[in-house]
Design a protein around this motif. Structure first.
Motif, mmCIF file in Angstrom:
data_model
loop_
_atom_site.group_PDB
_atom_site.id
_atom_site.type_symbol
_atom_site.label_atom_id
_atom_site.label_comp_id
_atom_site.label_asym_id
_atom_site.label_seq_id
_atom_site.Cartn_x
_atom_site.Cartn_y
_atom_site.Cartn_z
ATOM 1 N N GLN A 39 0.814 -1.203 0.000
ATOM 2 C CA GLN A 39 0.000 0.000 0.000
ATOM 3 C C GLN A 39 0.859 1.270 0.000
ATOM 4 O O GLN A 39 0.556 2.230 -0.709
ATOM 5 C CB GLN A 39 -0.924 0.006 1.211
ATOM 6 C CG GLN A 39 -1.868 1.187 1.241
ATOM 7 C CD GLN A 39 -2.820 1.127 2.405
ATOM 8 O OE1 GLN A 39 -2.515 0.515 3.434
ATOM 9 N NE2 GLN A 39 -3.964 1.761 2.267
ATOM 10 N N ARG A 42 2.766 1.771 -3.571
ATOM 11 C CA ARG A 42 1.963 1.664 -4.791
ATOM 12 C C ARG A 42 1.825 2.983 -5.551
ATOM 13 O O ARG A 42 1.662 2.987 -6.767
ATOM 14 C CB ARG A 42 0.573 1.129 -4.442
ATOM 15 C CG ARG A 42 -0.292 0.886 -5.647
ATOM 16 C CD ARG A 42 -1.540 0.200 -5.248
ATOM 17 N NE ARG A 42 -1.182 -1.154 -4.862
ATOM 18 C CZ ARG A 42 -1.950 -2.202 -5.049
ATOM 19 N NH1 ARG A 42 -3.126 -2.051 -5.582
ATOM 20 N NH2 ARG A 42 -1.566 -3.393 -4.690
ATOM 21 N N ALA A 43 1.872 4.102 -4.875
ATOM 22 C CA ALA A 43 1.690 5.401 -5.527
ATOM 23 C C ALA A 43 2.796 5.644 -6.549
ATOM 24 O O ALA A 43 3.930 5.191 -6.375
ATOM 25 C CB ALA A 43 1.683 6.513 -4.491
ATOM 26 N N LYS A 45 4.840 8.091 -7.320
ATOM 27 C CA LYS A 45 6.103 8.726 -6.926
ATOM 28 C C LYS A 45 6.665 8.159 -5.628
ATOM 29 O O LYS A 45 7.597 8.710 -5.054
ATOM 30 C CB LYS A 45 5.911 10.227 -6.779
ATOM 31 C CG LYS A 45 5.602 10.908 -8.098
ATOM 32 C CD LYS A 45 5.485 12.396 -7.927
ATOM 33 C CE LYS A 45 5.187 13.061 -9.253
ATOM 34 N NZ LYS A 45 5.084 14.512 -9.114
ATOM 35 N N SER A 46 6.139 7.034 -5.153
ATOM 36 C CA SER A 46 6.629 6.450 -3.901
ATOM 37 C C SER A 46 7.912 5.667 -4.128
ATOM 38 O O SER A 46 8.255 5.320 -5.253
ATOM 39 C CB SER A 46 5.564 5.545 -3.285
ATOM 40 O OG SER A 46 5.353 4.421 -4.106
ATOM 41 N N ASP A 50 9.233 5.016 1.759
ATOM 42 C CA ASP A 50 7.859 5.265 2.207
ATOM 43 C C ASP A 50 7.336 4.123 3.079
ATOM 44 O O ASP A 50 6.466 4.332 3.909
ATOM 45 C CB ASP A 50 6.921 5.458 1.017
ATOM 46 C CG ASP A 50 7.202 6.740 0.265
ATOM 47 O OD1 ASP A 50 7.394 7.775 0.918
ATOM 48 O OD2 ASP A 50 7.237 6.698 -0.970
#
Length: 81
Positions: A39, A42-43, A45-46, A50
């Motif tokens: 989770q 997953r973004a 720009k992560s 993170d």
């Protein structure tokens, strides 16, 4: 009185199914730590940082646990400066 606990199935190998740790039948087959990592990375720009732990815990005995913000935490409480 009904028993809401569920017996472990074939996909539950290695999971703690003792009372208080009932099987949630998660179709992903991922552990809670794996879900957290997935989770948080997953973004678009992560990155791996993170998903780094944000707290550390220390059992001091006698029911006392010290909780601190990890030195490596990407996000820390308080403002800059």
């Amino acid at each position: 009185m009904s028993d809401d606990t569920q017996a472990p199935g074939p996909d539950d190998a290695g999971r703690d199914t003792s009372p208080g740790h009932e099987v949630d039948h998660d179709p992903t087959g991922m552990t809670d730590d794996e879900k957290r990592h997935d989770q948080l990375t997953r973004a678009p720009k992560s990155d791996e940082s993170d998903a780094a732990p944000r707290i550390t815990t220390e059992d001091r005995g006698g029911g006392v646990t010290r909780i601190d913000v990890a030195d490596t935490a990407k996000v820390r409480p308080g403002g800059a400066g």
